[in-house]
Motif scaffolding. Structure first.
Motif, PDB file in Angstrom:
ATOM      1  N   SER A 179       0.816  -1.265   0.034  1.00  0.00           N
ATOM      2  CA  SER A 179      -0.196   0.013  -0.073  1.00  0.00           C
ATOM      3  C   SER A 179       0.943   1.428   0.041  1.00  0.00           C
ATOM      4  O   SER A 179       1.098   1.797   1.124  1.00  0.00           O
ATOM      5  CB  SER A 179      -1.055  -0.175   1.216  1.00  0.00           C
ATOM      6  OG  SER A 179      -1.563   1.179   1.299  1.00  0.00           O
ATOM      7  N   ALA A 180       1.339   1.720  -1.197  1.00  0.00           N
ATOM      8  CA  ALA A 180       2.077   2.955  -1.585  1.00  0.00           C
ATOM      9  C   ALA A 180       2.130   3.357  -2.849  1.00  0.00           C
ATOM     10  O   ALA A 180       1.536   2.696  -3.502  1.00  0.00           O
ATOM     11  CB  ALA A 180       3.619   2.616  -1.237  1.00  0.00           C
ATOM     12  N   LEU A 181       2.220   4.693  -2.890  1.00  0.00           N
ATOM     13  CA  LEU A 181       2.315   5.315  -4.251  1.00  0.00           C
ATOM     14  C   LEU A 181       3.688   5.674  -4.447  1.00  0.00           C
ATOM     15  O   LEU A 181       4.370   6.354  -3.836  1.00  0.00           O
ATOM     16  CB  LEU A 181       1.494   6.609  -3.886  1.00  0.00           C
ATOM     17  CG  LEU A 181       1.287   7.453  -5.342  1.00  0.00           C
ATOM     18  CD1 LEU A 181       0.458   7.087  -6.457  1.00  0.00           C
ATOM     19  CD2 LEU A 181       0.823   8.770  -5.003  1.00  0.00           C
ATOM     20  N   TYR A 182       4.033   4.931  -5.890  1.00  0.00           N
ATOM     21  CA  TYR A 182       5.667   5.303  -6.288  1.00  0.00           C
ATOM     22  C   TYR A 182       5.447   6.122  -7.127  1.00  0.00           C
ATOM     23  O   TYR A 182       4.593   6.228  -8.321  1.00  0.00           O
ATOM     24  CB  TYR A 182       5.876   3.788  -6.620  1.00  0.00           C
ATOM     25  CG  TYR A 182       5.876   2.862  -5.575  1.00  0.00           C
ATOM     26  CD1 TYR A 182       7.251   2.723  -5.138  1.00  0.00           C
ATOM     27  CD2 TYR A 182       5.009   2.015  -5.486  1.00  0.00           C
ATOM     28  CE1 TYR A 182       7.281   1.651  -3.829  1.00  0.00           C
ATOM     29  CE2 TYR A 182       4.938   0.839  -4.416  1.00  0.00           C
ATOM     30  CZ  TYR A 182       6.319   0.757  -3.915  1.00  0.00           C
ATOM     31  OH  TYR A 182       6.212  -0.158  -2.663  1.00  0.00           O
ATOM     32  N   LEU A 183       6.251   7.080  -7.078  1.00  0.00           N
ATOM     33  CA  LEU A 183       6.768   8.161  -8.304  1.00  0.00           C
ATOM     34  C   LEU A 183       7.969   7.875  -9.055  1.00  0.00           C
ATOM     35  O   LEU A 183       8.938   7.674  -8.447  1.00  0.00           O
ATOM     36  CB  LEU A 183       6.483   9.607  -7.265  1.00  0.00           C
ATOM     37  CG  LEU A 183       5.434   9.906  -6.605  1.00  0.00           C
ATOM     38  CD1 LEU A 183       5.505  11.104  -5.862  1.00  0.00           C
ATOM     39  CD2 LEU A 183       4.241  10.147  -7.240  1.00  0.00           C
ATOM     40  N   ALA A 198       2.788   8.126 -11.741  1.00  0.00           N
ATOM     41  CA  ALA A 198       2.626   7.566 -10.218  1.00  0.00           C
ATOM     42  C   ALA A 198       1.950   6.129 -10.422  1.00  0.00           C
ATOM     43  O   ALA A 198       1.152   6.092 -11.217  1.00  0.00           O
ATOM     44  CB  ALA A 198       1.575   8.509  -9.486  1.00  0.00           C
ATOM     45  N   LEU A 206       0.311   2.937  -8.285  1.00  0.00           N
ATOM     46  CA  LEU A 206      -0.476   2.296  -7.320  1.00  0.00           C
ATOM     47  C   LEU A 206      -1.043   1.101  -7.493  1.00  0.00           C
ATOM     48  O   LEU A 206      -1.876   1.004  -8.401  1.00  0.00           O
ATOM     49  CB  LEU A 206      -1.586   3.613  -6.678  1.00  0.00           C
ATOM     50  CG  LEU A 206      -2.391   3.356  -5.819  1.00  0.00           C
ATOM     51  CD1 LEU A 206      -1.785   3.396  -4.428  1.00  0.00           C
ATOM     52  CD2 LEU A 206      -3.732   4.270  -5.566  1.00  0.00           C
ATOM     53  N   TRP A 207      -0.985   0.133  -6.520  1.00  0.00           N
ATOM     54  CA  TRP A 207      -1.652  -0.976  -6.566  1.00  0.00           C
ATOM     55  C   TRP A 207      -2.774  -0.995  -5.711  1.00  0.00           C
ATOM     56  O   TRP A 207      -3.109  -0.697  -4.737  1.00  0.00           O
ATOM     57  CB  TRP A 207      -0.732  -2.216  -5.856  1.00  0.00           C
ATOM     58  CG  TRP A 207      -1.365  -3.501  -5.765  1.00  0.00           C
ATOM     59  CD1 TRP A 207      -1.656  -3.893  -4.580  1.00  0.00           C
ATOM     60  CD2 TRP A 207      -1.428  -4.261  -6.759  1.00  0.00           C
ATOM     61  NE1 TRP A 207      -2.177  -5.157  -4.984  1.00  0.00           N
ATOM     62  CE2 TRP A 207      -2.320  -5.356  -6.159  1.00  0.00           C
ATOM     63  CE3 TRP A 207      -1.309  -4.515  -8.266  1.00  0.00           C
ATOM     64  CZ2 TRP A 207      -2.433  -6.777  -6.741  1.00  0.00           C
ATOM     65  CZ3 TRP A 207      -1.702  -5.399  -8.810  1.00  0.00           C
ATOM     66  CH2 TRP A 207      -2.445  -6.786  -8.298  1.00  0.00           C
ATOM     67  N   GLU A 208      -3.956  -1.462  -6.527  1.00  0.00           N
ATOM     68  CA  GLU A 208      -5.167  -1.956  -5.847  1.00  0.00           C
ATOM     69  C   GLU A 208      -5.405  -3.382  -6.032  1.00  0.00           C
ATOM     70  O   GLU A 208      -4.554  -3.922  -6.431  1.00  0.00           O
ATOM     71  CB  GLU A 208      -6.297  -1.092  -6.688  1.00  0.00           C
ATOM     72  CG  GLU A 208      -6.287   0.284  -6.475  1.00  0.00           C
ATOM     73  CD  GLU A 208      -7.463   1.185  -7.171  1.00  0.00           C
ATOM     74  OE1 GLU A 208      -8.258   0.419  -7.889  1.00  0.00           O
ATOM     75  OE2 GLU A 208      -7.683   2.250  -6.429  1.00  0.00           O
ATOM     76  N   TRP A 241       1.805  13.335   3.048  1.00  0.00           N
ATOM     77  CA  TRP A 241       0.765  13.850   2.216  1.00  0.00           C
ATOM     78  C   TRP A 241       0.989  15.601   1.869  1.00  0.00           C
ATOM     79  O   TRP A 241       0.911  15.796   0.540  1.00  0.00           O
ATOM     80  CB  TRP A 241      -0.579  13.598   2.328  1.00  0.00           C
ATOM     81  CG  TRP A 241      -0.912  12.192   1.967  1.00  0.00           C
ATOM     82  CD1 TRP A 241      -1.467  11.120   2.864  1.00  0.00           C
ATOM     83  CD2 TRP A 241      -1.136  11.610   0.733  1.00  0.00           C
ATOM     84  NE1 TRP A 241      -1.439  10.058   2.443  1.00  0.00           N
ATOM     85  CE2 TRP A 241      -1.468  10.223   0.962  1.00  0.00           C
ATOM     86  CE3 TRP A 241      -0.954  11.971  -0.632  1.00  0.00           C
ATOM     87  CZ2 TRP A 241      -1.601   9.436  -0.159  1.00  0.00           C
ATOM     88  CZ3 TRP A 241      -1.344  11.150  -1.525  1.00  0.00           C
ATOM     89  CH2 TRP A 241      -1.685   9.777  -1.213  1.00  0.00           C
TER      90      TRP A 241
END
Length: 78
Positions: A7-11, A22, A24-26, A57
């Motif tokens: 659960s992370a947002l990779y940039l 970006a 993001l895994w769902e 954030w």
């Protein structure tokens, strides 16, 4: 060495630093977001793996606005 399914947002940013992707895994797959600077400017991006870091954030919001992720005059959260 990071797990993209956590659960992370990779940039990610290209050489010109005017575009950001970006990832993001769902639960059912990846979401890919793309942002390009319309005004003349660049994202403040790390230049080496030693500069890579986690962001809160508020820092992410500053980065997406074209600002530095460290704002010394900003209010600190308690």
């Amino acid at each position: 060495h990071m797990d993209p399914r956590r659960s992370a947002l990779y940039l990610f940013c290209g050489k010109r630093c005017d575009r950001v992707k970006a990832l993001l895994w769902e639960n059912d797959g990846f979401v890919l977001l793309y942002k390009r600077m319309e005004v003349k400017g660049r994202f403040r991006w790390p230049r080496s793996s030693q500069e890579v870091r986690q962001l809160i954030w508020q820092q992410f919001d500053w980065l997406m606005s074209g600002l530095e992720i460290e704002q010394p005059k900003a209010f600190k959260t308690p």
